[in-house]
Write a protein that holds these residues in place. Structure first.
Motif, mmCIF file in Angstrom:
data_model
loop_
_atom_site.group_PDB
_atom_site.id
_atom_site.type_symbol
_atom_site.label_atom_id
_atom_site.label_comp_id
_atom_site.label_asym_id
_atom_site.label_seq_id
_atom_site.Cartn_x
_atom_site.Cartn_y
_atom_site.Cartn_z
ATOM 1 N N ARG A 95 5.444 9.878 21.284
ATOM 2 C CA ARG A 95 6.128 10.786 20.371
ATOM 3 C C ARG A 95 5.251 11.957 19.926
ATOM 4 O O ARG A 95 5.730 13.090 19.801
ATOM 5 C CB ARG A 95 6.640 10.009 19.154
ATOM 6 C CG ARG A 95 7.758 9.034 19.491
ATOM 7 C CD ARG A 95 9.013 9.747 19.995
ATOM 8 N NE ARG A 95 9.712 10.408 18.894
ATOM 9 C CZ ARG A 95 9.866 11.716 18.775
ATOM 10 N NH1 ARG A 95 9.378 12.543 19.683
ATOM 11 N NH2 ARG A 95 10.515 12.236 17.751
ATOM 12 N N GLU A 136 5.204 14.451 22.741
ATOM 13 C CA GLU A 136 6.463 15.183 22.842
ATOM 14 C C GLU A 136 6.543 16.292 21.801
ATOM 15 O O GLU A 136 6.945 17.423 22.107
ATOM 16 C CB GLU A 136 7.640 14.215 22.668
ATOM 17 C CG GLU A 136 7.854 13.277 23.831
ATOM 18 C CD GLU A 136 8.965 12.275 23.576
ATOM 19 O OE1 GLU A 136 9.454 11.673 24.564
ATOM 20 O OE2 GLU A 136 9.353 12.075 22.402
ATOM 21 N N GLU A 137 6.149 15.982 20.577
ATOM 22 C CA GLU A 137 6.239 16.978 19.511
ATOM 23 C C GLU A 137 5.142 18.028 19.615
ATOM 24 O O GLU A 137 5.367 19.209 19.326
ATOM 25 C CB GLU A 137 6.186 16.288 18.143
ATOM 26 C CG GLU A 137 7.374 15.389 17.856
ATOM 27 C CD GLU A 137 8.693 16.152 17.824
ATOM 28 O OE1 GLU A 137 8.697 17.338 17.425
ATOM 29 O OE2 GLU A 137 9.729 15.559 18.213
ATOM 30 N N ARG A 170 5.670 21.292 21.573
ATOM 31 C CA ARG A 170 6.406 22.405 20.960
ATOM 32 C C ARG A 170 5.475 23.407 20.280
ATOM 33 O O ARG A 170 5.885 24.512 19.946
ATOM 34 C CB ARG A 170 7.405 21.872 19.926
ATOM 35 C CG ARG A 170 8.347 20.810 20.434
ATOM 36 C CD ARG A 170 9.186 20.265 19.279
ATOM 37 N NE ARG A 170 9.905 19.051 19.628
ATOM 38 C CZ ARG A 170 11.101 19.031 20.202
ATOM 39 N NH1 ARG A 170 11.725 20.166 20.454
ATOM 40 N NH2 ARG A 170 11.689 17.875 20.490
ATOM 41 N N HIS A 171 4.229 22.985 20.059
ATOM 42 C CA HIS A 171 3.305 23.800 19.267
ATOM 43 C C HIS A 171 2.064 24.258 20.032
ATOM 44 O O HIS A 171 1.415 25.222 19.615
ATOM 45 C CB HIS A 171 2.838 23.012 18.039
ATOM 46 C CG HIS A 171 3.955 22.543 17.149
ATOM 47 N ND1 HIS A 171 4.489 23.331 16.155
ATOM 48 C CD2 HIS A 171 4.644 21.365 17.115
ATOM 49 C CE1 HIS A 171 5.448 22.658 15.533
ATOM 50 N NE2 HIS A 171 5.562 21.473 16.094
ATOM 51 N N ASP A 180 11.638 7.202 14.113
ATOM 52 C CA ASP A 180 12.876 7.803 14.607
ATOM 53 C C ASP A 180 14.108 7.044 14.109
ATOM 54 O O ASP A 180 15.234 7.360 14.496
ATOM 55 C CB ASP A 180 12.892 7.804 16.141
ATOM 56 C CG ASP A 180 11.903 8.805 16.721
ATOM 57 O OD1 ASP A 180 11.872 9.951 16.241
ATOM 58 O OD2 ASP A 180 11.159 8.438 17.649
ATOM 59 N N SER A 212 8.459 12.133 9.529
ATOM 60 C CA SER A 212 9.051 12.666 10.758
ATOM 61 C C SER A 212 7.952 13.014 11.752
ATOM 62 O O SER A 212 6.831 13.381 11.363
ATOM 63 C CB SER A 212 9.878 13.922 10.452
ATOM 64 O OG SER A 212 9.032 15.012 10.124
ATOM 65 N N TRP A 213 8.272 12.927 13.035
ATOM 66 C CA TRP A 213 7.280 13.239 14.064
ATOM 67 C C TRP A 213 6.961 14.728 14.109
ATOM 68 O O TRP A 213 5.859 15.124 14.483
ATOM 69 C CB TRP A 213 7.754 12.740 15.431
ATOM 70 C CG TRP A 213 7.622 11.261 15.549
ATOM 71 C CD1 TRP A 213 8.620 10.336 15.583
ATOM 72 C CD2 TRP A 213 6.397 10.521 15.628
ATOM 73 N NE1 TRP A 213 8.095 9.074 15.672
ATOM 74 C CE2 TRP A 213 6.752 9.151 15.707
ATOM 75 C CE3 TRP A 213 5.051 10.876 15.645
ATOM 76 C CZ2 TRP A 213 5.782 8.139 15.797
ATOM 77 C CZ3 TRP A 213 4.094 9.875 15.729
ATOM 78 C CH2 TRP A 213 4.455 8.523 15.808
ATOM 79 N N ASP A 214 7.919 15.557 13.708
ATOM 80 C CA ASP A 214 7.634 16.989 13.633
ATOM 81 C C ASP A 214 6.533 17.252 12.602
ATOM 82 O O ASP A 214 5.635 18.058 12.836
ATOM 83 C CB ASP A 214 8.900 17.755 13.259
ATOM 84 C CG ASP A 214 8.633 19.245 13.081
ATOM 85 O OD1 ASP A 214 8.290 19.912 14.076
ATOM 86 O OD2 ASP A 214 8.754 19.734 11.939
ATOM 87 N N ARG A 215 6.611 16.564 11.453
ATOM 88 C CA ARG A 215 5.566 16.716 10.439
ATOM 89 C C ARG A 215 4.222 16.214 10.955
ATOM 90 O O ARG A 215 3.181 16.848 10.739
ATOM 91 C CB ARG A 215 5.982 15.952 9.170
ATOM 92 C CG ARG A 215 5.082 16.201 7.947
ATOM 93 C CD ARG A 215 3.947 15.180 7.857
ATOM 94 N NE ARG A 215 4.474 13.841 7.929
ATOM 95 C CZ ARG A 215 3.738 12.802 8.299
ATOM 96 N NH1 ARG A 215 2.485 12.943 8.655
ATOM 97 N NH2 ARG A 215 4.273 11.592 8.356
ATOM 98 N N ALA A 225 3.204 16.216 14.042
ATOM 99 C CA ALA A 225 2.698 17.213 14.990
ATOM 100 C C ALA A 225 2.135 18.430 14.267
ATOM 101 O O ALA A 225 1.049 18.928 14.618
ATOM 102 C CB ALA A 225 3.819 17.634 15.943
ATOM 103 N N ARG A 226 2.855 18.922 13.256
ATOM 104 C CA ARG A 226 2.360 20.096 12.534
ATOM 105 C C ARG A 226 1.055 19.794 11.798
ATOM 106 O O ARG A 226 0.132 20.621 11.795
ATOM 107 C CB ARG A 226 3.438 20.590 11.556
ATOM 108 C CG ARG A 226 4.591 21.294 12.253
ATOM 109 C CD ARG A 226 5.579 21.903 11.278
ATOM 110 N NE ARG A 226 6.496 20.908 10.733
ATOM 111 C CZ ARG A 226 6.427 20.397 9.511
ATOM 112 N NH1 ARG A 226 5.456 20.798 8.683
ATOM 113 N NH2 ARG A 226 7.296 19.510 9.083
#
Length: 353
Positions: free
Chosen positions: A26, A29-30, A33-34, A161, A333-336, A338-339
């Motif tokens: 995960r 994957e995220e 995007r960055h 997720d 969240s996985w987006d968090r 990753a950021r």
């Protein structure tokens, strides 16, 4: 703006099953995007088991040569676990980042010759890698990493997720989910708490037996072993239970919960989480928001908290679980993840230069 070039390396990858495999998949994957991401990974076996030791060794050697041949100009070499640090010896001018999970840094605490040898392996890495950045999944994991000589650390809690499940609650059943090991606290809970609760309250146990001593708790007449559940059934079980209990207790080996992903999954799925304030569970539960934390090993506190839950009406429960699920899915969240990870890359590069 040019994206940083990142090589992410993991020997823990699906179809093998586990928290580290989920993390590797995960986060990569995220991250894609960055950043400009290249993944070097070792898949597990079709059976879900991890690869063999020879396969891991061959993967490590192959990764060393791949980095030397193709990725010497990478900005970041991110190794997905602490044990694999030798691969980063060929990082050149790239920033070296290691992900630290609970087992990564807790194993040396066992005091066995294997644990001591592994601890020495990690301490050598701290010296040879030139102060790498360690991304720990909790403050407990961070503290253990620092005790091994890694003094550049940042905490990035994990994610889930799981989504909110709409299930009818069984007010007679509690749920324990996880491997049956002493530090998970199942035996303590059954011996000290379960019999203090009303007789109609039963405990379902979803998990595999890792320690035969813990298996004795399954013999209690009000305990029911469900075995291993897949993700879909696990999410439904979280939401159906009166409460999801995570009663971790301190153990003589001083091993600890690195994070406590069950707490995050259960809250996101719509469960009511009661967890010990032990180890990484402090990061996995926002007390009063995504669940409730209780003193580890405090029988009276656990009995009182469960007694209060038993008295909740439908509206009280729904109000809590709706808010807890929303918060858990937003914060964890996985987006968090990753950021926060990319921000850690940037901060490490600034300090290095």
């Amino acid at each position: 703006m040019t994206q940083p070039k990142v090589v992410f390396l993991s020997r823990k990858w699906p179809p093998a099953v586990g928290g580290m495999e989920t993390y590797a998949l995960r986060i990569s994957e995220e991250l894609s995007r960055h950043v400009d991401l290249t993944c070097l990974v070792l898949p597990g076996n079709v059976s879900g088991q991890p690869p063999s030791a020879p396969a891991v060794l061959a993967f490590g050697l192959k990764s060393l040569f791949t980095i030397l041949a193709r990725h010497r100009k990478a900005d970041v070499i991110h190794v997905g676990d602490m044990a694999s640090w030798p691969v980063a010896l060929v990082a050149g001018r790239a920033t070296v980042v290691l992900s630290a999970h609970g087992t990564d840094v807790a194993y040396p605490l066992r005091g066995t010759w294997k644990g001591r040898l592994y601890g020495l392996h990690l301490k050598i890495g701290a010296r040879l890698l030139g102060r790498p950045l360690v991304i720990a999944n909790s403050r407990a994991t961070e503290a253990a990493a620092r005790s091994l000589g890694y003094d550049r650390t940042v905490v990035v809690p994990l994610a889930t997720d799981f989504t909110h499940q709409l299930e009818d609650v069984d007010t007679c059943r509690l749920l324990f989910s996880g491997r049956l090991t002493p530090r998970k606290g199942l035996s303590w809970f059954v011996a000290n708490v379960l019999d203090r609760l009303p007789g109609h309250i039963h405990l379902d146990v979803a998990g595999t037996i890792w320690d035969p001593r813990e298996a004795k708790a399954l013999d209690h007449p009000r305990v029911h072993h469900l075995g291993h559940l897949d993700q879909k059934d696990m999410a439904r079980a979280y939401a159906r239970a009166l409460a999801v209990v995570i009663p971790n207790v301190p153990v003589p080996t001083r091993e600890f919960e690195g994070f406590g992903l069950v707490a995050v999954e259960a809250a996101a799925a719509g469960g009511v989480v009661l967890a010990s304030n032990d180890g990484g569970l402090i990061e996995a539960v926002r007390d009063g928001e995504t669940g409730m934390t209780l003193p580890a090993g405090d029988t009276e506190a656990w009995v009182a908290a469960l007694g209060k839950l038993i008295g909740w009406n439908d509206a009280e429960r729904r109000d809590f679980t709706d808010r807890a699920s929303d918060t858990a899915r937003r914060v964890y969240s996985w987006d968090r993840v990753a950021r926060d990870t990319v921000a850690a890359y940037e901060a490490a590069k600034v300090k290095r230069s």
